[in-house]
Scaffold this motif. Sequence first.
Motif, mmCIF file in Angstrom:
data_model
loop_
_atom_site.group_PDB
_atom_site.id
_atom_site.type_symbol
_atom_site.label_atom_id
_atom_site.label_comp_id
_atom_site.label_asym_id
_atom_site.label_seq_id
_atom_site.Cartn_x
_atom_site.Cartn_y
_atom_site.Cartn_z
ATOM 1 N N ARG A 140 20.956 10.325 -6.082
ATOM 2 C CA ARG A 140 22.181 11.514 -5.076
ATOM 3 C C ARG A 140 23.141 11.992 -5.301
ATOM 4 N N MET A 147 16.331 26.233 -5.403
ATOM 5 C CA MET A 147 16.436 25.426 -4.443
ATOM 6 C C MET A 147 17.028 26.165 -3.032
ATOM 7 N N PRO A 193 18.045 16.651 -1.811
ATOM 8 C CA PRO A 193 17.326 16.129 -2.009
ATOM 9 C C PRO A 193 16.526 15.271 -0.642
ATOM 10 N N ASP A 194 15.631 15.150 -0.520
ATOM 11 C CA ASP A 194 15.834 13.663 -0.490
ATOM 12 C C ASP A 194 15.492 13.192 -1.123
ATOM 13 N N PHE A 195 15.864 12.259 -1.819
ATOM 14 C CA PHE A 195 14.846 11.636 -3.278
ATOM 15 C C PHE A 195 14.330 10.419 -3.094
ATOM 16 N N ARG A 196 14.357 9.510 -1.421
ATOM 17 C CA ARG A 196 13.304 8.971 -0.831
ATOM 18 C C ARG A 196 11.931 8.975 -0.548
ATOM 19 N N HIS A 197 12.404 10.210 -0.765
ATOM 20 C CA HIS A 197 10.738 10.884 -0.151
ATOM 21 C C HIS A 197 10.089 11.342 -1.382
ATOM 22 N N ILE A 198 11.093 11.995 -2.183
ATOM 23 C CA ILE A 198 10.075 12.230 -3.856
ATOM 24 C C ILE A 198 10.088 10.782 -4.114
ATOM 25 N N TYR A 199 10.714 10.189 -5.014
ATOM 26 C CA TYR A 199 10.440 8.916 -5.291
ATOM 27 C C TYR A 199 10.443 7.532 -4.666
ATOM 28 N N GLU A 244 23.185 14.286 -8.316
ATOM 29 C CA GLU A 244 22.923 16.570 -7.355
ATOM 30 C C GLU A 244 24.182 16.244 -7.306
ATOM 31 N N ILE A 248 17.901 5.586 -6.563
ATOM 32 C CA ILE A 248 18.219 7.100 -4.818
ATOM 33 C C ILE A 248 19.529 7.489 -5.252
#
Length: 150
Positions: free
Chosen positions: A26, A1, A8-14, A29, A22
Motif C-alpha cells: 500500500r 488502472m 488496489p485491494d492487495f488483500r484480495h490480490i494476495y 503504491e 500488504i
Amino acid sequence: MKNKYRVPDFRHIYPEASEEVIEVLRRTERKMQYQRYDLKVENYMLNREEETVTVVPSREDSLERLLELGQQFIKEQLSVEEEVIRIVMYEKLHNAIQKLEKEERGLIINFYYQKQSDREIALQLGISQKAVNKQRHKILTKLRMIIKKL
C-alpha cells in the motif's frame, strides 16, 4: 488502472500475504502514485471570501513551460581547472601545428578549421581522396608525437 488515485485491494490480490507485506504494498503504491501524478498536476486554491482562484503550479515542470514563463537558467560553465587545462592543450596544439611543414599545416587547416571534406581537398591538390585521408592520418600521428614531446 481505471482510477489513478485508487489503491488496489492487495488483500484480495494476495490473500496469503501477511499484514506487513500488504502494508508495504500500500505504501509503495501510494509513493508511485505521488511520483506519477501528484508532482505533475497543478492545483487550485479557492478563496471564497475574496472570491479568487490561485493556481499552484506543479512541483515538476516541463522545460517548455518554464521557457514560456521567461524562466532564466544558469549557463553551464567549465570549472577553473578545466578551463586552464583546455587553454594549455590549445596552446600545445597550436605550437605543434606550427612545427608541421607548410603543406601538412595547410591540409590540417583546410580540414579542421575551414571544414573542407577529403574530396574537396583532393580536388584542390589534384590527388585522390584516399591519398588525402592517408596524409591526414599520418599528420595526426605526427602531431600526437610532437605534443607528447612538448
